[in-house]
Design a protein around this motif. Sequence first.
Motif, short mmCIF file in Angstrom:
data_model
loop_
_atom_site.label_atom_id
_atom_site.label_comp_id
_atom_site.label_asym_id
_atom_site.label_seq_id
_atom_site.Cartn_x
_atom_site.Cartn_y
_atom_site.Cartn_z
N GLU A 61 -8.71 5.92 11.97
CA GLU A 61 -9.06 4.60 11.44
C GLU A 61 -10.44 4.17 11.94
O GLU A 61 -11.27 3.69 11.17
CB GLU A 61 -8.00 3.57 11.85
N GLU A 109 -4.01 8.66 14.57
CA GLU A 109 -4.18 7.71 13.47
C GLU A 109 -5.17 6.61 13.84
O GLU A 109 -5.99 6.19 13.03
CB GLU A 109 -2.83 7.11 13.07
N ASP A 110 -5.12 6.13 15.09
CA ASP A 110 -6.06 5.11 15.55
C ASP A 110 -7.49 5.64 15.53
O ASP A 110 -8.42 4.96 15.08
CB ASP A 110 -5.71 4.64 16.97
#
Length: 167
Positions: free
Chosen positions: A150, A146-147
């Motif tokens: 992003e 997810e990081d």
Amino acid sequence: MRTHRSAAKSATAFRTISEVSTELDVPQHVLRFWESRFPQLRPLKRGGGRRYYRPEDVELLRRIQSLLYLEGYTIKGVQRLLKEGLTDSGEPLDTVETSGIDEADEPAEQAIEPTDAPDIELPSAAAGAEAPPSPTLPEAARREIEDVLEELKILRSMLAKAADSAE
């Protein structure tokens, strides 16, 4: 003819983004991106938005660069380290104590080993074939993905803006 004389500046002199970029061998757009991600980094801005980095800003950029590029931390991991003040102790980066940091903040090469990945069988292309249940990822791996996603979205946006302004 004007020559570049960065060695003539004193250690306490402010530096432009161009000088810092050259000194750290990091592109200017990356320095601006880091500025948006690390609130501790606040160069002075003069008319027209021109940035002037104090010596402590340059040192912070050096720490961020080392943690990201040499130690393999993610942006989120470095944010957490800086927030907890773990790199502000004056110790060299290779001796910074990292105990107490969850595995999502550990260097990327230690976060997930390829052998830890579950074996996934691809579903059959035949019509009506049911896909096998999807395996669950460990929470640390999910956060890491997810990081990265992003960061990729932010970079895509920055590239689109740059392409639009170039036209």
